[in-house]
Design an enzyme around this catalytic site. Structure first.
Site, mmCIF file in Angstrom:
data_model
loop_
_atom_site.group_PDB
_atom_site.id
_atom_site.type_symbol
_atom_site.label_atom_id
_atom_site.label_comp_id
_atom_site.label_asym_id
_atom_site.label_seq_id
_atom_site.Cartn_x
_atom_site.Cartn_y
_atom_site.Cartn_z
ATOM 1 C CG ASN A 90 2.704 0.689 -3.498
ATOM 2 O OD1 ASN A 90 3.575 1.222 -2.846
ATOM 3 N ND2 ASN A 90 2.513 -0.610 -3.433
ATOM 4 C CG ASP A 91 -0.724 -1.989 -2.918
ATOM 5 O OD1 ASP A 91 -0.320 -1.493 -3.968
ATOM 6 O OD2 ASP A 91 -0.408 -3.128 -2.535
ATOM 7 C CD1 TRP A 148 6.863 0.210 -4.074
ATOM 8 C CD2 TRP A 148 8.859 -0.787 -3.891
ATOM 9 N NE1 TRP A 148 6.689 -0.959 -3.389
ATOM 10 C CE2 TRP A 148 7.897 -1.597 -3.266
ATOM 11 C CE3 TRP A 148 10.188 -1.215 -3.893
ATOM 12 C CZ2 TRP A 148 8.211 -2.811 -2.661
ATOM 13 C CZ3 TRP A 148 10.510 -2.422 -3.284
ATOM 14 C CH2 TRP A 148 9.522 -3.206 -2.690
ATOM 15 N NE ARG A 151 3.023 -9.487 -3.194
ATOM 16 C CZ ARG A 151 3.752 -10.169 -4.078
ATOM 17 N NH1 ARG A 151 4.560 -11.120 -3.683
ATOM 18 N NH2 ARG A 151 3.651 -9.876 -5.354
ATOM 19 C CD GLU A 157 1.275 -7.802 -6.587
ATOM 20 O OE1 GLU A 157 2.448 -7.882 -6.236
ATOM 21 O OE2 GLU A 157 0.813 -6.813 -7.189
HETATM 22 C C1 FRU Z 1 0.791 -4.530 -4.912
HETATM 23 C C2 FRU Z 1 1.982 -4.948 -4.046
HETATM 24 C C3 FRU Z 1 1.572 -5.885 -2.942
HETATM 25 C C4 FRU Z 1 2.641 -5.653 -1.902
HETATM 26 C C5 FRU Z 1 2.866 -4.172 -2.037
HETATM 27 C C6 FRU Z 1 4.289 -3.740 -1.756
HETATM 28 O O1 FRU Z 1 1.000 -3.323 -5.572
HETATM 29 O O2 FRU Z 1 2.972 -5.503 -4.856
HETATM 30 O O3 FRU Z 1 1.489 -7.242 -3.340
HETATM 31 O O4 FRU Z 1 2.219 -6.009 -0.622
HETATM 32 O O5 FRU Z 1 2.516 -3.821 -3.362
HETATM 33 O O6 FRU Z 1 4.416 -2.355 -1.801
#
Ligand code: FRU
Length: 489
Positions: A31-32, A56, A156, A209
């Site tokens: 993901n990110d 995930w 976070r 986020e």
């Molecule tokens: C955004 C998020 C962040 C977190 C991460 C966890 O997609 O939810 O806030 O740090 O992904 O994978």
């Protein structure tokens, strides 16, 4: 973070074609983007990664490097989960003066600040530190983690950078459930003090986020604007997750919005959790952003092969407008793409009376970069068909008079998910922008840029074509194409 961790690969879907330019992990879930930093002539890209599966979970930082933002070299896993914490999102700085004391004058450390999300039933999140003494190859977790113990839930995704104005380190971090962004300062990256807070504002009904703060200069006037970017888990114009931005000033401690409402940075559904590269040299001066190319609602269910998830093309951010009119943020694909691509075909000044295939069969690549300028004459509607294959097709309708763009994903492949199968639309766009587009097609990824930079629309499509196709229809009359070029890689 509430993504379902139990969803297994939906084997009914054929694996999507792996994109050529859009970043994917060698295998498994991403993901990110995290820890984006330019160092020693290389762009580093870290990313949220499950090293064990396409779902995930086990959140760790993957790592890759590139000299041109287009071709990536995969590196060993950087910051794995541990018994206490999952390694959630965060950022990296070069501690050149060794303010942290974790390196030495001769060997300045790279410092990653990231969220440690406690494993197990207690979902608390704190800010942790890891450092590298070999320019990012291997990482050691700080022995006294966490460096910030959160007193409220959902703290976070720290973004850290050096502030010239305040002469200290700055952290921008989200209180996800309270729709607040906190601004903290530090002299040594270990001890942090909160200076100010902002929010709620704009869209504030679902988790906030991955905040980011980036400095842009208007070349015409020399005026500086800071752009605060906030990823919002749901509620973007087409329903899902998206990134809102707000322009303002920043003195190293407090962000003061200009007064305009937050805007969405991308018109499409698949641009989320973005981050900009830190430490780009002054002589380059660009602000370069990339994002997770997905939507939190369906990311965990998407068709997958060995890999699931990818990032958008790196894009340059710049100011559009003027002090008098106000500014907005423009975007264009990084110029490195222009160097990496190869011209396949170029045509100037021809007429379309019914339809024309803009990409001819035999492209030999899942990647196409098509620039098209249309003179619509008396026609006020244009239509493109994208990636037709069997019963699957995506259409893009442009209403020039009303300034509307509408991307229909209801038949964009076998992915039968109601949040995915939608018509994505945006209005208030200028006819000139709608007539001058650049389509980047790469496996399941589509990014449509107004050539002016005024808008971009990012969307996933799962039509099963090994090579992209793009057809322009001129049903309402004759349109003239003033120029059209197709490139592949
Ligand atoms: C955004 C998020 C962040 C977190 C991460 C966890 O997609 O939810 O806030 O740090 O992904 O994978």
């Amino acid at each position: 973070m509430t993504l379902a961790t139990t969803v297994k690969n939906d084997v009914a879907f054929p694996a999507p074609i792996r994109p050529v330019v859009h970043f994917t992990a060698p295998a498994n879930w991403i993901n990110d983007p995290n820890g984006l930093i330019y160092l020693d002539g290389q762009y580093h890209l870290f990313y949220q990664h499950n090293p064990h599966s396409i779902d995930w979970g086990h959140m760790s930082w993957g790592h890759a490097t590139s000299r041109d933002l287009i071709r990536w070299e995969h590196k060993p896993l950087a910051i794995p989960e541990d018994d206490v914490f999952l390694s959630f999102s965060g950022s990296i700085v070069l501690d050149e003066k060794n303010t942290s004391g974790l390196g030495s004058a001769d060997c300045p450390p790279l410092i990653a600040l990231y969220t440690g999300a406690r494993q197990g039933d207690i979902p608390d999140q704190h800010q942790c530190l890891a450092y590298s003494l070999d320019r990012g190859v291997s990482w050691t977790k700080y022995q006294d983690n966490p460096v910030i113990t959160a007193i409220r839930r959902g703290m976070r995704d720290p973004r850290v950078f050096w502030s010239q104005d305040a002469n200290c380190w700055v952290m921008v971090v989200a209180y996800a459930d309270d729709f607040e962004i906190a601004f903290l300062q530090s002299d040594n990256l270990l001890d942090w003090r909160e200076v100010s807070r902002l929010g709620p504002m704009g869209y504030a009904f679902h988790e906030w986020e991955c905040p980011d703060l980036v400095r842009l200069t208007d070349p015409a006037s020399g005026v500086v604007r800071w752009v605060l970017l906030i990823s919002v888990a749901e509620g973007a114009p087409n329903g899902g997750s998206g990134v809102q931005y707000i322009l303002g000033t920043f003195d190293g401690g407090t962000f003061t919005p200009d007064g305009s409402s937050p805007r969405w940075i991308d018109l499409g559904p698949d641009f989320y959790a973005s981050q900009t590269w830190g430490d780009i040299p002054d002589e380059d001066g660009r602000a370069i952003i990339t994002a997770w190319m997905s939507d939190r609602r369906y990311a965990a269910h998407m068709p997958a092969g060995r890999w699931r998830g990818c990032h958008t093309l790196p894009r340059e951010l710049f100011l559009i407008g003027s002090v008098a009119e106000g500014f907005s943020v423009g975007q264009r694909p990084v110029k490195e793409l222009t160097v990496a691509r190869t011209l396949v075909e170029r045509q100037d000044d021809f007429h379309v009376t019914s339809n024309i295939a803009l990409i001819k069969p035999g492209l030999g690549s899942p990647f196409a970069d098509v620039t098209i300028s249309v003179d619509a004459g008396k026609t006020d509607r244009l239509m493109y068909e994208i990636n037709r294959s069997g019963d699957f097709v995506t259409t893009l309708k442009l209403d020039l008079e009303a300034g509307i763009i509408a991307l229909d994903r209801r038949r964009s492949g076998p992915f039968n998910n109601s949040d995915f199968r939608q018509v994505i639309s945006a209005d208030g766009l200028s006819p000139v922008d709608l007539c001058n587009l650049r389509f980047i097609l790469d496996g399941p990824n589509l990014e449509i840029f107004a050539q002016s930079g005024h808008f971009v629309l990012s969307a996933l499509l799962f039509s099963e074509t090994s090579e992209p196709n793009l057809t322009l229809y001129a049903d309402d009359g004759t349109v003239r194409i003033s120029s059209d070029s197709v490139h592949n890689i």
